[in-house]
Design a protein around this motif. Sequence first.
Motif, PDB file in Angstrom:
ATOM      1  N   THR A 106       0.843  -1.186   0.000  1.00 12.13           N
ATOM      2  CA  THR A 106       0.000   0.000   0.000  1.00 12.13           C
ATOM      3  C   THR A 106       0.880   1.237   0.000  1.00 12.13           C
ATOM      4  OG1 THR A 106      -1.828   1.151   1.127  1.00 12.13           O
ATOM      5  CG2 THR A 106      -0.192   0.111   2.530  1.00 12.13           C
ATOM      6  N   PRO A 107       0.572   2.235  -0.819  1.00 11.74           N
ATOM      7  CA  PRO A 107      -0.552   2.322  -1.748  1.00 11.74           C
ATOM      8  C   PRO A 107      -0.359   1.412  -2.963  1.00 11.74           C
ATOM      9  CG  PRO A 107       0.876   4.220  -2.009  1.00 11.74           C
ATOM     10  CD  PRO A 107       1.405   3.463  -0.831  1.00 11.74           C
ATOM     11  N   LYS A 108      -1.453   1.083  -3.621  1.00  9.59           N
ATOM     12  CA  LYS A 108      -1.415   0.248  -4.805  1.00  9.59           C
ATOM     13  C   LYS A 108      -0.874   1.044  -5.999  1.00  9.59           C
ATOM     14  CE  LYS A 108      -3.257  -3.397  -2.900  1.00  9.59           C
ATOM     15  NZ  LYS A 108      -2.439  -4.620  -2.678  1.00  9.59           N
ATOM     16  N   PRO A 109      -0.380   0.356  -7.025  1.00 15.34           N
ATOM     17  CA  PRO A 109       0.071   1.064  -8.230  1.00 15.34           C
ATOM     18  C   PRO A 109      -1.034   1.940  -8.808  1.00 15.34           C
ATOM     19  CG  PRO A 109       0.763  -1.230  -8.294  1.00 15.34           C
ATOM     20  CD  PRO A 109      -0.155  -1.107  -7.121  1.00 15.34           C
ATOM     21  N   PHE A 110      -0.656   3.157  -9.191  1.00 19.96           N
ATOM     22  CA  PHE A 110      -1.534   4.143  -9.822  1.00 19.96           C
ATOM     23  C   PHE A 110      -2.622   4.653  -8.876  1.00 19.96           C
ATOM     24  CE2 PHE A 110      -0.235   1.065 -13.176  1.00 19.96           C
ATOM     25  CZ  PHE A 110       0.752   1.871 -13.749  1.00 19.96           C
ATOM     26  N   ALA A 111      -2.397   4.476  -7.566  1.00 19.31           N
ATOM     27  CA  ALA A 111      -3.335   5.042  -6.584  1.00 19.31           C
ATOM     28  C   ALA A 111      -3.287   6.562  -6.644  1.00 19.31           C
ATOM     29  CB  ALA A 111      -2.975   4.548  -5.186  1.00 19.31           C
ATOM     30  N   ARG A 112      -4.345   7.177  -6.145  1.00 23.71           N
ATOM     31  CA  ARG A 112      -4.437   8.635  -6.135  1.00 23.71           C
ATOM     32  C   ARG A 112      -4.740   9.116  -4.712  1.00 23.71           C
ATOM     33  NH1 ARG A 112      -4.665  10.437 -11.531  1.00 23.71           N
ATOM     34  NH2 ARG A 112      -5.080  12.546 -10.748  1.00 23.71           N
ATOM     35  N   PRO A 113      -3.748   9.009  -3.822  1.00 23.58           N
ATOM     36  CA  PRO A 113      -3.963   9.462  -2.451  1.00 23.58           C
ATOM     37  C   PRO A 113      -4.050  10.986  -2.368  1.00 23.58           C
ATOM     38  CG  PRO A 113      -1.673   8.886  -2.769  1.00 23.58           C
ATOM     39  CD  PRO A 113      -2.382   8.493  -4.021  1.00 23.58           C
ATOM     40  N   LYS A 114      -4.657  11.460  -1.294  1.00 26.71           N
ATOM     41  CA  LYS A 114      -4.755  12.889  -1.062  1.00 26.71           C
ATOM     42  C   LYS A 114      -3.451  13.411  -0.457  1.00 26.71           C
ATOM     43  CE  LYS A 114      -9.018  13.068  -2.437  1.00 26.71           C
ATOM     44  NZ  LYS A 114      -9.360  13.731  -3.736  1.00 26.71           N
ATOM     45  N   ALA A 115      -3.190  14.689  -0.657  1.00 27.21           N
ATOM     46  CA  ALA A 115      -1.999  15.302  -0.075  1.00 27.21           C
ATOM     47  C   ALA A 115      -2.053  15.206   1.445  1.00 27.21           C
ATOM     48  CB  ALA A 115      -1.892  16.759  -0.524  1.00 27.21           C
ATOM     49  N   GLY A 116      -0.902  15.088   2.050  1.00 27.29           N
ATOM     50  CA  GLY A 116      -0.813  14.918   3.494  1.00 27.29           C
ATOM     51  C   GLY A 116      -0.031  13.652   3.808  1.00 27.29           C
ATOM     52  N   THR A 117      -0.184  13.151   5.018  1.00 25.83           N
ATOM     53  CA  THR A 117       0.547  11.953   5.421  1.00 25.83           C
ATOM     54  C   THR A 117      -0.082  10.707   4.801  1.00 25.83           C
ATOM     55  OG1 THR A 117       1.203  12.959   7.515  1.00 25.83           O
ATOM     56  CG2 THR A 117       1.351  10.565   7.347  1.00 25.83           C
ATOM     57  N   VAL A 118       0.725   9.980   4.056  1.00 23.45           N
ATOM     58  CA  VAL A 118       0.297   8.732   3.422  1.00 23.45           C
ATOM     59  C   VAL A 118       1.171   7.605   3.969  1.00 23.45           C
ATOM     60  CG1 VAL A 118       0.132   7.455   1.251  1.00 23.45           C
ATOM     61  CG2 VAL A 118      -0.507   9.882   1.330  1.00 23.45           C
ATOM     62  N   MET A 119       0.527   6.532   4.418  1.00 25.64           N
ATOM     63  CA  MET A 119       1.288   5.394   4.951  1.00 25.64           C
ATOM     64  C   MET A 119       1.688   4.465   3.815  1.00 25.64           C
ATOM     65  SD  MET A 119       2.650   4.131   7.636  1.00 25.64           S
ATOM     66  CE  MET A 119       1.798   4.940   8.993  1.00 25.64           C
ATOM     67  N   VAL A 120       2.989   4.304   3.630  1.00 27.07           N
ATOM     68  CA  VAL A 120       3.532   3.336   2.682  1.00 27.07           C
ATOM     69  C   VAL A 120       3.917   2.101   3.503  1.00 27.07           C
ATOM     70  CG1 VAL A 120       5.270   2.912   0.896  1.00 27.07           C
ATOM     71  CG2 VAL A 120       4.448   5.256   1.328  1.00 27.07           C
ATOM     72  N   ALA A 121       3.492   0.915   3.071  1.00 26.07           N
ATOM     73  CA  ALA A 121       3.725  -0.269   3.892  1.00 26.07           C
ATOM     74  C   ALA A 121       3.788  -1.521   3.024  1.00 26.07           C
ATOM     75  CB  ALA A 121       2.629  -0.417   4.945  1.00 26.07           C
ATOM     76  N   GLY A 122       4.378  -2.554   3.580  1.00 27.01           N
ATOM     77  CA  GLY A 122       4.491  -3.820   2.859  1.00 27.01           C
ATOM     78  C   GLY A 122       5.166  -4.871   3.714  1.00 27.01           C
ATOM     79  N   VAL A 123       5.836  -5.794   3.056  1.00 33.51           N
ATOM     80  CA  VAL A 123       6.508  -6.891   3.754  1.00 33.51           C
ATOM     81  C   VAL A 123       7.856  -7.153   3.088  1.00 33.51           C
ATOM     82  CG1 VAL A 123       5.424  -8.679   2.321  1.00 33.51           C
ATOM     83  CG2 VAL A 123       6.199  -9.248   4.630  1.00 33.51           C
ATOM     84  N   ALA A 124       8.815  -7.627   3.884  1.00 34.98           N
ATOM     85  CA  ALA A 124      10.148  -7.983   3.379  1.00 34.98           C
ATOM     86  C   ALA A 124      10.505  -9.363   3.907  1.00 34.98           C
ATOM     87  CB  ALA A 124      11.183  -6.955   3.835  1.00 34.98           C
ATOM     88  N   TRP A 125      11.386 -10.063   3.190  1.00 30.41           N
ATOM     89  CA  TRP A 125      11.763 -11.402   3.625  1.00 30.41           C
ATOM     90  C   TRP A 125      13.183 -11.739   3.184  1.00 30.41           C
ATOM     91  CZ3 TRP A 125       8.203 -10.035   0.012  1.00 30.41           C
ATOM     92  CH2 TRP A 125       8.445 -10.407  -1.313  1.00 30.41           C
ATOM     93  N   ALA A 126      13.848 -12.506   4.016  1.00 30.39           N
ATOM     94  CA  ALA A 126      15.173 -13.063   3.721  1.00 30.39           C
ATOM     95  C   ALA A 126      15.233 -14.377   4.477  1.00 30.39           C
ATOM     96  CB  ALA A 126      16.288 -12.125   4.155  1.00 30.39           C
ATOM     97  N   HIS A 127      14.591 -15.400   3.918  1.00 30.47           N
ATOM     98  CA  HIS A 127      14.387 -16.659   4.626  1.00 30.47           C
ATOM     99  C   HIS A 127      15.683 -17.275   5.118  1.00 30.47           C
ATOM    100  CE1 HIS A 127      10.300 -17.262   2.384  1.00 30.47           C
ATOM    101  NE2 HIS A 127      10.288 -16.275   3.250  1.00 30.47           N
ATOM    102  N   HIS A 128      15.628 -17.715   6.366  1.00 31.30           N
ATOM    103  CA  HIS A 128      16.736 -18.352   7.083  1.00 31.30           C
ATOM    104  C   HIS A 128      17.840 -17.361   7.438  1.00 31.30           C
ATOM    105  CE1 HIS A 128      17.998 -21.997   8.879  1.00 31.30           C
ATOM    106  NE2 HIS A 128      19.167 -22.049   8.288  1.00 31.30           N
ATOM    107  N   ARG A 129      17.590 -16.073   7.184  1.00 35.38           N
ATOM    108  CA  ARG A 129      18.555 -15.037   7.549  1.00 35.38           C
ATOM    109  C   ARG A 129      17.894 -13.936   8.377  1.00 35.38           C
ATOM    110  NH1 ARG A 129      18.728 -16.122   2.311  1.00 35.38           N
ATOM    111  NH2 ARG A 129      17.857 -14.120   1.667  1.00 35.38           N
ATOM    112  N   GLY A 130      16.664 -13.600   8.033  1.00 40.05           N
ATOM    113  CA  GLY A 130      15.954 -12.547   8.743  1.00 40.05           C
ATOM    114  C   GLY A 130      16.211 -11.174   8.143  1.00 40.05           C
ATOM    115  N   ILE A 131      15.306 -10.242   8.417  1.00 39.67           N
ATOM    116  CA  ILE A 131      15.388  -8.877   7.890  1.00 39.67           C
ATOM    117  C   ILE A 131      15.940  -7.935   8.957  1.00 39.67           C
ATOM    118  CG2 ILE A 131      14.001  -6.870   7.176  1.00 39.67           C
ATOM    119  CD1 ILE A 131      14.416  -8.861   4.953  1.00 39.67           C
ATOM    120  N   GLU A 132      16.962  -7.191   8.586  1.00 39.57           N
ATOM    121  CA  GLU A 132      17.598  -6.226   9.481  1.00 39.57           C
ATOM    122  C   GLU A 132      17.076  -4.808   9.259  1.00 39.57           C
ATOM    123  OE1 GLU A 132      19.988  -4.745  12.454  1.00 39.57           O
ATOM    124  OE2 GLU A 132      19.730  -6.846  11.903  1.00 39.57           O
TER     125      GLU A 132
END
Length: 208
Positions: A106-132
């Motif tokens: 989030t936000p999705k591709p081609f989203a049209r958020p309003k001006a102001g604070t927008v939360m960008v979020a997702g997930v990361a992975w590095a299996h058997h190593r972990g994310i730093e």
Amino acid sequence: MKPPSRGGPADQLVARSVDGMTLGTPVEDVMDGRDAMLPVGMNGEPLSFAHGFPVRMLVPGLYGHVSACKWIEDIELTTCADYDPYWVKRKWARKAPVKTQSRIDTPKPFARPKAGTVMVAGVAWAHHRGIERVEVRVDDGPWRPADLADQDTVDTGRQWSFPRKATLGGHTLTVRATGRTGTVQTGKRTRTVADGASGRHSVVVTVD
């Protein structure tokens, strides 16, 4: 389980499915302490047919073409010199550790958020190593650190978030992750064959 058919150290497990599929898994990865398993059930119920009944293989940290055989009827302990499984014969990698990767949900591709604070979020992975660390870049600006949620184990993904003060106009948001071994997600784009796609995920948004 069948023993190796020839001399030399065994370095491959070949799982055979009732439908004729063969997958080869490096022995060193199965035996290094990670939670490699042969599940016969899921969520308190017998394994469903769609998930590989009566038994399947799962090896965290490896892509599925070397670790996720379903409907197993036989497992052979052998060597890479003795046998090429299905995908290896088709030029896929014999060893395929999951790469350090991340994505923007989030936000999705081609989203049209309003001006102001927008939360960008997702997930990361590095299996058997972990994310730093996870970082986000807006357009060609500097990389900024994202906030990280707790990570259950090194074999699970890690959620991240980045509150961004959005300004009017079109913008490209890009994310990259760093594993606990120090490996930074590469920006070089490659196709899935032979050992997993690579590159950095980005989305284009327009702030109204």
